[in-house]
Scaffold this motif. Structure first.
Motif, short mmCIF file in Angstrom:
data_model
loop_
_atom_site.label_atom_id
_atom_site.label_comp_id
_atom_site.label_asym_id
_atom_site.label_seq_id
_atom_site.Cartn_x
_atom_site.Cartn_y
_atom_site.Cartn_z
N ASP A 148 18.30 -24.86 -8.64
CA ASP A 148 18.24 -24.56 -7.06
C ASP A 148 17.21 -23.66 -6.89
OD1 ASP A 148 18.24 -23.32 -4.87
OD2 ASP A 148 20.75 -23.62 -4.49
N VAL A 149 15.92 -24.49 -6.28
CA VAL A 149 14.71 -23.71 -6.31
C VAL A 149 15.09 -22.38 -5.33
CG1 VAL A 149 12.43 -23.86 -4.81
CG2 VAL A 149 13.18 -25.70 -6.03
N ARG A 150 16.13 -21.90 -4.20
CA ARG A 150 15.95 -21.21 -3.50
C ARG A 150 16.19 -19.98 -4.41
NH1 ARG A 150 20.01 -18.37 -2.09
NH2 ARG A 150 21.01 -20.18 -1.94
N ILE A 151 17.32 -20.09 -5.54
CA ILE A 151 17.56 -19.38 -6.33
C ILE A 151 16.58 -18.62 -7.11
CG2 ILE A 151 19.64 -18.87 -7.97
CD1 ILE A 151 21.19 -20.23 -6.19
N ALA A 152 15.94 -20.23 -8.21
CA ALA A 152 15.40 -19.51 -9.13
C ALA A 152 13.82 -18.61 -8.69
CB ALA A 152 14.63 -21.40 -9.55
N ARG A 153 13.58 -19.17 -6.83
CA ARG A 153 12.55 -18.19 -6.39
C ARG A 153 12.64 -16.71 -6.66
NH1 ARG A 153 12.51 -18.23 -0.87
NH2 ARG A 153 13.03 -20.99 -1.13
N GLN A 154 13.95 -16.68 -6.04
CA GLN A 154 14.66 -15.38 -6.19
C GLN A 154 14.73 -14.65 -7.43
OE1 GLN A 154 19.05 -16.21 -3.78
NE2 GLN A 154 17.80 -15.50 -2.24
N MET A 155 15.65 -15.13 -8.00
CA MET A 155 15.06 -14.79 -10.13
C MET A 155 13.86 -14.29 -9.90
SD MET A 155 16.56 -16.71 -13.27
CE MET A 155 14.74 -17.50 -13.53
N VAL A 156 13.03 -15.19 -10.47
CA VAL A 156 11.50 -14.97 -10.06
C VAL A 156 10.54 -13.55 -9.94
CG1 VAL A 156 9.50 -16.12 -11.23
CG2 VAL A 156 11.13 -17.00 -11.57
N PHE A 157 10.96 -13.64 -8.48
CA PHE A 157 9.96 -12.65 -7.52
C PHE A 157 10.99 -11.47 -7.46
CE2 PHE A 157 9.87 -10.12 -3.58
CZ PHE A 157 8.39 -10.38 -4.31
N GLY A 158 12.51 -11.44 -7.73
CA GLY A 158 12.93 -10.53 -8.11
C GLY A 158 13.24 -9.59 -8.99
N THR A 159 12.81 -10.61 -10.36
CA THR A 159 12.64 -9.72 -12.07
C THR A 159 10.75 -8.64 -11.46
OG1 THR A 159 13.55 -11.50 -12.54
CG2 THR A 159 12.14 -10.48 -14.20
N ILE A 160 10.61 -9.34 -10.83
CA ILE A 160 8.93 -9.19 -10.68
C ILE A 160 8.82 -7.93 -10.08
CG2 ILE A 160 6.24 -9.18 -9.82
CD1 ILE A 160 7.07 -12.47 -10.99
N ASP A 161 10.15 -8.17 -8.90
CA ASP A 161 9.70 -6.92 -7.87
C ASP A 161 10.89 -5.60 -9.00
OD1 ASP A 161 9.21 -6.11 -5.11
OD2 ASP A 161 11.66 -5.92 -4.88
N GLU A 162 11.98 -6.07 -9.44
CA GLU A 162 12.46 -5.14 -9.28
C GLU A 162 11.94 -4.07 -10.56
OE1 GLU A 162 15.71 -2.72 -10.72
OE2 GLU A 162 15.14 -3.88 -8.40
N ILE A 163 11.43 -5.23 -11.67
CA ILE A 163 10.19 -3.81 -12.45
C ILE A 163 9.00 -3.53 -12.21
CG2 ILE A 163 8.85 -4.53 -15.23
CD1 ILE A 163 11.09 -6.99 -15.12
N SER A 164 8.41 -3.84 -11.11
CA SER A 164 7.54 -3.01 -10.40
C SER A 164 8.14 -2.07 -9.95
CB SER A 164 7.26 -4.07 -9.95
OG SER A 164 6.18 -4.93 -10.29
N THR A 165 9.25 -1.83 -9.37
CA THR A 165 10.13 -1.08 -8.64
C THR A 165 10.11 0.25 -9.62
OG1 THR A 165 10.59 -1.96 -7.05
CG2 THR A 165 11.61 -0.13 -7.29
N THR A 166 11.04 -0.38 -10.45
CA THR A 166 11.09 0.73 -11.58
C THR A 166 10.55 1.31 -12.41
OG1 THR A 166 13.10 -0.84 -12.35
CG2 THR A 166 12.76 0.77 -14.14
N TRP A 167 9.47 1.02 -12.15
CA TRP A 167 8.36 1.34 -12.73
C TRP A 167 7.59 2.46 -11.95
CZ3 TRP A 167 3.00 0.17 -10.81
CH2 TRP A 167 1.49 0.71 -11.78
#
Length: 193
Positions: A148-167
């Protein structure tokens, strides 16, 4: 066009610093003007109000991510390479500008719903480019063709976003860019056919 006017970009860059250091609600137009080295009234030659400044900040700075990703798509080989370059670029832009990272990862989230909707419409262009990489990878057989492209997009962007926020929330205690290979490996393993 506004972005070709030096004072406009001077104000946008100053707004990033003022908002990062004071918080969006405490960054009055006067503080932004002082940071930019311009008179308060000059701000209103380029922007309607503080909300307009924040939208312009996001528009201009998100433009960097979009332009870089367009180049990555144009010049990359495989979908996996493009995705890895996208992750690296995203983390690189944020790690090279801590004020920008603070604004994108913390301050924009504190804004009102209407403002967030305007910001989300700007973000859509970036996410559409990510979708392009994912779909290309599905078609070529590099990525799971039934995902599912929508879920894959959320997974990729969400991971980058969460790691950046944690940093950002950890006061930049570690090297954000060093996280890139680990993120790339995990995400590629999840997306592979």
């Amino acid at each position: 066009m506004k972005r070709n006017k030096p004072k406009y970009m001077q104000i946008v860059d100053a707004a990033v610093i003022a908002i990062a250091e004071n918080g969006y609600h405490q960054a009055q137009v006067a503080k932004i003007a002082k940071q930019a080295g311009v008179a308060d009234g000059t701000i209103y030659l380029y922007f309607k109000n503080k909300e307009d400044i924040l939208i312009s900040v996001f528009n201009e700075k998100m433009g960097i991510f979009v332009e870089n990703l367009q180049d990555i798509i144009k010049n990359g080989n495989t979908s996996s390479e493009k995705l890895c370059s996208m992750i690296e670029n995203h983390l690189s832009v944020l790690s090279s500008d801590r004020h920008l990272a603070t604004v994108t990862q913390l301050e924009l989230r504190q804004s009102n719903r209407e403002l967030r909707l305007k910001i989300n419409s700007i973000l859509k262009e970036y996410l559409a480019l990510l979708d392009q990489i994912l779909v290309e990878g599905m078609v070529s057989g590099e990525f799971n063709p039934t995902m599912d492209v929508r879920i894959a997009r959320q997974m990729v962007f969400g991971t980058i976003d969460e790691i950046s926020t944690t940093w950002v929330m950890s006061d930049y205690r570690y090297n954000l860019l060093e996280q890139s290979p680990k993120i790339q490996q995990l995400l590629l393993n999840a997306l592979k056919a």
